[in-house]
Design an enzyme around this catalytic site. Structure first.
Site, PDB file in Angstrom:
ATOM      1  N   ALA A 149       0.835  -1.203   0.000  1.00  0.00           N
ATOM      2  CA  ALA A 149       0.000   0.000   0.000  1.00  0.00           C
ATOM      3  C   ALA A 149       0.874   1.260   0.000  1.00  0.00           C
ATOM      4  CB  ALA A 149      -0.918  -0.018   1.213  1.00  0.00           C
ATOM      5  N   PRO A 150       0.404   2.324  -0.673  1.00  0.00           N
ATOM      6  CA  PRO A 150      -0.887   2.478  -1.366  1.00  0.00           C
ATOM      7  C   PRO A 150      -0.913   1.968  -2.803  1.00  0.00           C
ATOM      8  CG  PRO A 150       0.274   4.546  -1.413  1.00  0.00           C
ATOM      9  CD  PRO A 150       1.140   3.609  -0.621  1.00  0.00           C
TER      10      PRO A 150
ATOM     11  N   LYS B 163       4.371   1.078  -6.067  1.00  0.00           N
ATOM     12  CA  LYS B 163       5.309   0.067  -6.550  1.00  0.00           C
ATOM     13  C   LYS B 163       4.555  -1.118  -7.152  1.00  0.00           C
ATOM     14  CE  LYS B 163       8.654   1.573  -3.121  1.00  0.00           C
ATOM     15  NZ  LYS B 163       7.806   2.679  -2.608  1.00  0.00           N
TER      16      LYS B 163
ATOM     17  N   ARG C 223      -5.619   0.255   4.050  1.00  0.00           N
ATOM     18  CA  ARG C 223      -4.559   0.706   3.154  1.00  0.00           C
ATOM     19  C   ARG C 223      -4.550  -0.102   1.861  1.00  0.00           C
ATOM     20  NH1 ARG C 223      -0.104   3.351   4.389  1.00  0.00           N
ATOM     21  NH2 ARG C 223       1.269   1.725   3.551  1.00  0.00           N
TER      22      ARG C 223
ATOM     23  N   CYS D 196      13.122   3.320   2.921  1.00  0.00           N
ATOM     24  CA  CYS D 196      13.347   4.750   2.688  1.00  0.00           C
ATOM     25  C   CYS D 196      14.011   5.355   3.922  1.00  0.00           C
ATOM     26  CB  CYS D 196      12.048   5.464   2.334  1.00  0.00           C
ATOM     27  SG  CYS D 196      10.743   5.335   3.575  1.00  0.00           S
TER      28      CYS D 196
END
Length: 455
Positions: free
Chosen positions: A110-111, A114, A137, A230
């Site tokens: 989610a969302p 990717k 989500r 990230c």
């Protein structure tokens, strides 16, 4: 923006002479980007149609930077021609080496940014499982995948452990874009800093290792796993890579493909994206392959065990929806459909649906049958090619009726490119499907999905 002192000390030790450049990057103009949906259009074609697009994202040729324009307020966005996505977030979908026919899993999807990237790269072949532990989500993935015209997918809301129980040694490619402390997104979303202070890398590392453990179990011999975050934290990045290689000797690290803008991580073969070096936020990437020799714990045969979800005989679409499907051209009418409570689906042909899994979407949702009448779904409209449905109206790029249609208004088709008979009509913008309307002569009664409307 006030950054935590512990974080700053660690970044200074990590970056050395580049530390001041990293801090200066917080004052840079925000970077905006989008990714072409290659399921519908090629990047060079999209760029020729949208003059505000700038250069391509170095590590993802489908992506473009932009500074002006409002891409979410353009009919092409509603036609699913592109997805608004931060440039560094395009790297996992670009780095996982997908080939046609693969069984692909986006485990923490989610969302759906990717997941839509992976689905586009499958080009209508194989199957995509897009999963998120949160059902709310995961619902966002349903919309994004349907807008992108990706019908060969399952959307699930399950724990990684539950999926691993049902799909051992099943997937050819797996993406684990893991929940993390988000240090690479501090510049873009300062609200993440509060979560970092409350939790931090130590909270996320064990969660990431649990997810990776399940992912290894679901990866077939010879399959490939991409792990991404990230965050800059070595604890969540290189340390997890070393742990995975130690605890699962059948897993081998593969070098991240060399692309401009992706630097080598602190562990050879891994990759990092630094916001003070490129136009993008922070990201970490590591690619693994499962050895084929000596595979004993999770056999390929185990992937097909278990009770099938449904025992009913499928029937052709033309039989399930006799008032609609025969109008479609090509092989649409003869494709087998599965029906549940009046809803019709095309299940991905190479992937069995399991009974114990919570599904939010099973393949391509075609529409509903009630009292012998078929109502086509928005998802079907976004999958169709213009010449596959004869009843259609195509608004030109300069026609404001397309925007009025997307807002839910009743419009006329007088003076536009119109073909076919009255009844269910496919509405297009500049040759790309948007949704459905019910046509009566020149009047189009709006049937656009209310949840997708232009606000």
């Amino acid at each position: 923006m006030e950054l935590p002192n512990d974080y700053l000390r660690r970044m200074e030790a990590m970056l050395g002479a580049e530390y001041s450049d990293y801090l200066a990057s917080f004052s840079d103009q925000r970077v905006t980007s989008l990714r072409t949906n290659t399921r519908k259009i090629q990047p060079e074609d999209l760029k020729s149609r949208l003059p505000f697009l700038e250069e391509a994202v170095p590590w993802a040729s489908e992506g473009f930077y932009f500074q002006e324009g409002v891409p979410s307020k353009h009919p092409y966005y509603f036609a699913g021609l592109y997805y608004l996505q931060e440039a560094s977030a395009m790297s996992p979908g670009a780095m996982l080496p997908i080939v046609p026919g693969d069984r692909v899993l986006d485990l923490c999807g989610a969302p759906g940014g990717k997941a839509t990237h992976l689905g586009a790269r499958l080009a209508g072949t194989g199957v995509l499982f897009a999963n998120d532990i949160s059902a709310s989500r995961a619902q966002a993935m349903v919309k994004n995948l349907e807008l992108s015209g990706i019908g060969n997918c399952y959307v699930t809301a399950e724990t990684p452990e539950k999926l691993a129980e049902n799909f051992p040694s099943y997937f050819d490619k797996i993406l684990v874009d893991a929940p993390c402390s988000g240090e690479g997104m501090f510049r873009r979303d300062p609200a993440i800093i509060k979560d970092w202070i409350e939790r931090g890398p130590a909270y996320y590392q064990p969660i990431q290792r649990e997810i990776l453990t399940s992912a290894v179990k679901m990866l077939r011999p010879g399959g490939m796993l991409l792990y991404s975050t990230c965050t800059f934290s070595k604890e969540e990045d290189e340390d997890n890579v070393s742990w995975l290689l130690h605890d699962f000797p059948e897993i081998k690290l593969q070098p991240i493909p060399q692309r401009p803008g992706i630097s080598e991580g602190f562990l050879p073969g891994t990759g990092r994206i630094w916001p003070h070096r490129v136009r993008g936020e922070g990201h970490f990437l590591a690619l693994f392959q499962k050895e084929t020799a000596g595979e004993a714990r999770f056999s390929k045969e185990a992937a097909v065990h278990g009770q099938p979800f449904y025992q009913k005989k499928s029937r052709p679409f033309s039989v399930a929806a006799p008032d609609f499907a025969p109008i479609l051209s090509g092989e649409w009418g003869e494709r087998p459909v599965w029906e549940e409570k009046g809803n019709l689906y095309f299940l991905p042909p190479e992937a069995e649906k399991k009974a114990r899994i919570r599904y939010l979407r099973t393949g391509l949702f075609l529409g509903t049958c009630k009292d012998g009448r078929f109502t086509p779904s928005p998802a079907l409209a976004l999958v169709l090619k213009p010449d596959e449905y004869p009843n259609r109206v195509d608004f030109s790029a300069s026609d404001e009726r397309a925007i009025r249609y997307l807002k839910g208004e009743t419009v006329t088709c007088e003076g536009s490119s119109c073909a076919g008979a009255d009844g269910w009509t496919l509405v297009l913008f500049d040759g790309f499907p948007l949704g459905w309307a019910k046509r009566n002569k020149t009047t189009l009664k709006n049937k656009y999905n209310p949840g997708w409307r232009w606000q």
